[in-house]
Scaffold this motif. Structure first.
Motif, PDB file in Angstrom:
ATOM      1  N   SER A 170      -2.876   7.153   5.617  1.00  0.00           N
ATOM      2  CA  SER A 170      -1.769   6.330   6.120  1.00  0.00           C
ATOM      3  C   SER A 170      -2.172   5.565   7.376  1.00  0.00           C
ATOM      4  N   ASP A 171      -2.840   6.259   8.304  1.00  0.00           N
ATOM      5  CA  ASP A 171      -3.285   5.617   9.547  1.00  0.00           C
ATOM      6  C   ASP A 171      -4.292   4.505   9.263  1.00  0.00           C
ATOM      7  N   TYR A 172      -5.201   4.767   8.315  1.00  0.00           N
ATOM      8  CA  TYR A 172      -6.237   3.780   7.987  1.00  0.00           C
ATOM      9  C   TYR A 172      -5.636   2.492   7.442  1.00  0.00           C
ATOM     10  N   PHE A 173      -4.558   2.626   6.680  1.00  0.00           N
ATOM     11  CA  PHE A 173      -3.903   1.443   6.118  1.00  0.00           C
ATOM     12  C   PHE A 173      -2.683   1.024   6.929  1.00  0.00           C
ATOM     13  N   GLY A 174      -2.781   1.179   8.244  1.00  0.00           N
ATOM     14  CA  GLY A 174      -1.756   0.644   9.152  1.00  0.00           C
ATOM     15  C   GLY A 174      -0.395   1.282   9.017  1.00  0.00           C
ATOM     16  N   GLY A 175      -0.356   2.598   8.845  1.00  0.00           N
ATOM     17  CA  GLY A 175       0.925   3.294   8.742  1.00  0.00           C
ATOM     18  C   GLY A 175       1.582   3.147   7.388  1.00  0.00           C
ATOM     19  N   ALA A 225      -2.008 -13.684  -6.472  1.00  0.00           N
ATOM     20  CA  ALA A 225      -0.934 -12.726  -6.192  1.00  0.00           C
ATOM     21  C   ALA A 225      -1.457 -11.607  -5.295  1.00  0.00           C
ATOM     22  N   PRO A 226      -0.589 -11.021  -4.459  1.00  0.00           N
ATOM     23  CA  PRO A 226      -1.019  -9.905  -3.611  1.00  0.00           C
ATOM     24  C   PRO A 226      -1.494  -8.728  -4.468  1.00  0.00           C
ATOM     25  N   LEU A 227      -2.383  -7.947  -3.910  1.00  0.00           N
ATOM     26  CA  LEU A 227      -2.903  -6.774  -4.610  1.00  0.00           C
ATOM     27  C   LEU A 227      -2.130  -5.535  -4.168  1.00  0.00           C
ATOM     28  N   LYS A 228      -1.582  -4.827  -5.130  1.00  0.00           N
ATOM     29  CA  LYS A 228      -0.912  -3.557  -4.839  1.00  0.00           C
ATOM     30  C   LYS A 228      -1.970  -2.454  -4.846  1.00  0.00           C
ATOM     31  N   LEU A 229      -1.943  -1.620  -3.829  1.00  0.00           N
ATOM     32  CA  LEU A 229      -2.948  -0.568  -3.689  1.00  0.00           C
ATOM     33  C   LEU A 229      -2.262   0.789  -3.567  1.00  0.00           C
ATOM     34  N   ILE A 230      -2.654   1.722  -4.429  1.00  0.00           N
ATOM     35  CA  ILE A 230      -2.076   3.064  -4.411  1.00  0.00           C
ATOM     36  C   ILE A 230      -3.207   4.069  -4.196  1.00  0.00           C
ATOM     37  N   ILE A 231      -3.070   4.880  -3.172  1.00  0.00           N
ATOM     38  CA  ILE A 231      -4.063   5.916  -2.877  1.00  0.00           C
ATOM     39  C   ILE A 231      -3.447   7.252  -3.291  1.00  0.00           C
ATOM     40  N   MET A 232      -4.086   7.933  -4.230  1.00  0.00           N
ATOM     41  CA  MET A 232      -3.559   9.220  -4.702  1.00  0.00           C
ATOM     42  C   MET A 232      -4.476  10.355  -4.278  1.00  0.00           C
ATOM     43  N   THR A 259       0.857  -1.190   0.000  1.00  0.00           N
ATOM     44  CA  THR A 259       0.000   0.000   0.000  1.00  0.00           C
ATOM     45  C   THR A 259       0.889   1.234   0.000  1.00  0.00           C
ATOM     46  N   LEU A 260       0.600   2.160  -0.905  1.00  0.00           N
ATOM     47  CA  LEU A 260       1.399   3.384  -1.010  1.00  0.00           C
ATOM     48  C   LEU A 260       0.461   4.580  -1.144  1.00  0.00           C
ATOM     49  N   ILE A 261       0.725   5.629  -0.373  1.00  0.00           N
ATOM     50  CA  ILE A 261      -0.037   6.866  -0.468  1.00  0.00           C
ATOM     51  C   ILE A 261       0.806   7.850  -1.284  1.00  0.00           C
ATOM     52  N   ILE A 262       0.248   8.374  -2.352  1.00  0.00           N
ATOM     53  CA  ILE A 262       0.967   9.356  -3.164  1.00  0.00           C
ATOM     54  C   ILE A 262       0.225  10.684  -3.104  1.00  0.00           C
ATOM     55  N   VAL A 263       0.900  11.678  -2.556  1.00  0.00           N
ATOM     56  CA  VAL A 263       0.332  13.025  -2.503  1.00  0.00           C
ATOM     57  C   VAL A 263       0.979  13.817  -3.631  1.00  0.00           C
ATOM     58  N   GLY A 264       0.231  14.038  -4.670  1.00  0.00           N
ATOM     59  CA  GLY A 264       0.755  14.763  -5.825  1.00  0.00           C
ATOM     60  C   GLY A 264       0.048  16.082  -5.968  1.00  0.00           C
ATOM     61  N   GLU A 265       0.800  17.148  -5.886  1.00  0.00           N
ATOM     62  CA  GLU A 265       0.196  18.471  -5.996  1.00  0.00           C
ATOM     63  C   GLU A 265      -0.369  18.678  -7.400  1.00  0.00           C
ATOM     64  N   THR A 266      -1.209  19.678  -7.521  1.00  0.00           N
ATOM     65  CA  THR A 266      -1.826  20.005  -8.806  1.00  0.00           C
ATOM     66  C   THR A 266      -0.764  20.174  -9.892  1.00  0.00           C
ATOM     67  N   GLY A 267      -0.957  19.490 -11.000  1.00  0.00           N
ATOM     68  CA  GLY A 267      -0.040  19.627 -12.127  1.00  0.00           C
ATOM     69  C   GLY A 267       1.155  18.695 -12.103  1.00  0.00           C
ATOM     70  N   VAL A 285       4.334   9.179  -0.082  1.00  0.00           N
ATOM     71  CA  VAL A 285       5.337   9.815  -0.934  1.00  0.00           C
ATOM     72  C   VAL A 285       4.750  11.122  -1.461  1.00  0.00           C
ATOM     73  N   HIS A 286       5.513  12.191  -1.354  1.00  0.00           N
ATOM     74  CA  HIS A 286       5.053  13.501  -1.840  1.00  0.00           C
ATOM     75  C   HIS A 286       5.734  13.818  -3.166  1.00  0.00           C
ATOM     76  N   ILE A 287       4.940  14.285  -4.130  1.00  0.00           N
ATOM     77  CA  ILE A 287       5.478  14.688  -5.437  1.00  0.00           C
ATOM     78  C   ILE A 287       5.228  16.183  -5.608  1.00  0.00           C
ATOM     79  N   GLN A 288       6.280  16.884  -5.906  1.00  0.00           N
ATOM     80  CA  GLN A 288       6.158  18.325  -6.103  1.00  0.00           C
ATOM     81  C   GLN A 288       5.294  18.614  -7.332  1.00  0.00           C
ATOM     82  N   GLY A 289       4.422  19.575  -7.235  1.00  0.00           N
ATOM     83  CA  GLY A 289       3.571  19.924  -8.364  1.00  0.00           C
ATOM     84  C   GLY A 289       4.194  21.012  -9.224  1.00  0.00           C
ATOM     85  N   ARG A 290       3.635  21.177 -10.404  1.00  0.00           N
ATOM     86  CA  ARG A 290       4.086  22.273 -11.264  1.00  0.00           C
ATOM     87  C   ARG A 290       3.033  23.362 -11.182  1.00  0.00           C
TER      88      ARG A 290
END
Length: 524
Positions: free
Chosen positions: A221-226, A204-211, A48-56, A230-235
């Motif tokens: 992050s707390d909901y999925f057990g810590g 096979a295990p399921l990969k889950l990405i929350i954007m 499980t991966l949380i991706i915070v991607g800013e606008t753009g 990952v933060h991505i800088q926006g343009r």
């Protein structure tokens, strides 16, 4: 890749090559392009991966392509990307198909209610979150997916919240099966062809990405057990925020005045104005066109285009077209344009600070649409639309002191809507303990009990809260409000099925009528 006949002009080939080069340069210039390897590695290392991607940042269009290139579609597996809105699923899929230099519906496709543009060859599939929930009824382990990306999770629609709880459960089941070397379990009499074909294979295990575009990733992050975030800088280019000196008593009139103020006093660039619904949009569109006709010829070139959920898809696409030379485009939109979709050319945003939201009273059982102030998160998303392609301006039609009074984020939809359909879907998925279900934010106990009571009265549930057979199972298969699905089921007994189909069809959509402005008199 399209082929050109011997007689095809050199100009066509040059235009095609120029377009391909332009797309390659646009992809390379996106902020997410510089972290491609890191993101693929993080997905391999984390279930499980949380991706915070800013606008753009380019997360919606680029990440699925990175995962495809990284080998996540081996053995015919699919990367699924959910969107809260149909228009986002369609427009993003079309863009990604173009970037992949492939025909839409082959490698890249989309699936929304009443419109499926996928095939057996589809490996990157965009869809609404509600549609993936429907798929889970037929394939509870979502066995054809290797990765599921939940995009725009910060919007917290009711389908998104239920989907997150369901995916958490599916991920746990598939991880256990994979760890123990087990095969897909038999689903009993309800199994479908997909499951039959999958049985006997290792799950096979399921990969889950929350954007999310929201900077607050902690709740996910707390909901999925810590889970790792990952933060991505926006343009994001700088956006000047302007407020009114005095409160505006009529935000529709203030929007009209501001549109013409921008048009006559500001430099080139298109305008995006946020309104609460279809009625306001059509009213303002008429007023803009009437007033534009009174302007001098050199200043009268304004092209208005609406975008809202019930507008036909081909009409929605007009908002993404470029305005003719010398003409300013004015896009009149609901909150459908807040996130996901990028409308090219926007330099000015007008935000009246209001939004139409669902509200539900479990005591009376009444659901309504009410106009309320936006949250701070919504206001920031709206202003961000002005800075996608260059510096812009956002005109907020309220005082700066009012911004500080806004709530930080929107109340999740699951806390303010009728849960009967949600409860029915969960029951159909084999989840009996609705109150104990692992919701990200639990709805009120009263709302759940009221929904259970309604489903018992409709005959969908037995007195011991089990899905009834056959009525409950039949109702769960219909993508309708439980009251409508029950009406259809019993209509055949009363020999009025055709009439009831017409009634339910009309009740299930906002309006079956579309009145083009240019043919308004003929439609009256």
């Amino acid at each position: 890749m399209p082929s050109f006949s011997a007689g095809a002009s050199t100009q066509k080939q040059q235009n095609y090559q120029r377009r391909r080069q332009q797309i390659r340069e646009q992809r390379k210039s996106l902020p997410i392009a510089s972290v491609e390897k890191r993101l693929v590695d993080e997905v391999r290392k984390n279930d499980t991966l949380i991706i915070v991607g800013e606008t753009g940042s380019g997360k919606t269009t680029q990440l699925p392509q990175f995962l495809y290139d990284g080998g996540f579609c081996q053995d015919g597996k699919v990367i699924g990307i959910t969107q809260p809105r149909r228009v986002a699923a369609v427009t993003v899929a079309k863009r990604v198909a173009e970037e992949c230099n492939d025909q839409l519906g082959k490698k890249v496709g989309y699936s929304i209610r009443f419109d499926d543009s996928t095939s057996n060859a589809t490996r990157i599939k965009y869809m609404t979150d509600g549609l993936l929930l429907r798929e889970a009824l037929l394939d509870p382990l979502l066995s054809k997916y290797s990765v599921i990306v939940v995009d725009e999770a910060h919007e917290r629609t009711v389908h998104t919240d239920v989907l997150l709880g369901l995916l958490k459960k599916v991920q746990h089941s598939r991880a256990n099966a994979s760890k123990n070397g087990k095969t897909l379990p038999s689903m009993g009499h309800s199994q479908n062809l997909t499951q039959k074909a999958c049985q006997g294979t290792i799950c096979a295990p399921l990969k889950l990405i929350i954007m999310s575009a929201s900077l607050d990733a902690k709740c996910f992050s707390d909901y999925f057990g810590g889970a790792k975030a990952v933060h991505i800088q926006g343009r994001q280019y700088p956006v000047d925020i302007l407020y009114t000196y005095q409160p505006e008593s009529d935000y529709l009139d203030a929007t009209l005045v501001t549109i013409f103020q921008i048009h006559l006093e500001e430099g080139p660039g298109d305008i995006l104005a946020f309104l609460t619904g279809q009625e306001e949009i059509e009213s303002l569109e008429r007023l803009i066109n009437e007033r534009a006709r009174l302007l001098p010829p050199e200043s009268s070139k304004i092209w208005t285009t609406p975008i809202y959920s019930s507008l036909p898809s081909e009409q929605q696409m007009n908002a993404f077209k470029s305005a003719p030379a010398g003409t300013r485009k004015v896009v009149l939109a609901t909150n459908i344009a807040e996130t996901s979709v990028t409308i090219p050319g926007i330099k000015y945003v007008i935000d009246p600070g209001m939004v139409k939201a669902r509200a539900y009273n479990p005591v009376t059982g009444m659901e309504s649409l009410i106009i309320i102030p936006v949250s701070k998160a919504q206001a920031l998303q709206r202003s961000g639309r002005a800075g996608r392609e260059g510096p812009g301006k956002c005109f907020r039609l309220f005082q700066e002191s009012e911004f500080d009074k806004l709530v930080d984020s929107t109340v999740p939809e699951i806390k303010r809507c009728n849960l009967s359909n949600v409860v029915l879907q969960l029951k159909a998925l084999g989840i009996d303990d609705i109150i104990g279900f692992d919701f990200m934010e639990k709805p009120s106990r009263t709302a759940i009990l009221k929904s259970l009571e309604q489903l018992i009265l409709l005959g969908a549930l037995t007195d011991d809260y089990k899905l009834s057979d056959p009525v409950g199972h039949q109702m769960a298969r219909l993508p309708l409000d439980p009251m409508y699905s029950k009406a259809l089921i019993v209509a055949s007994e009363f020999k009025c099925l055709e009439e009831m189909l017409i009634v339910v069809s009309m009740l299930s959509v906002e309006s079956i009528f579309f009145s083009p402005r240019e043919k308004l008199e003929e439609s009256c």
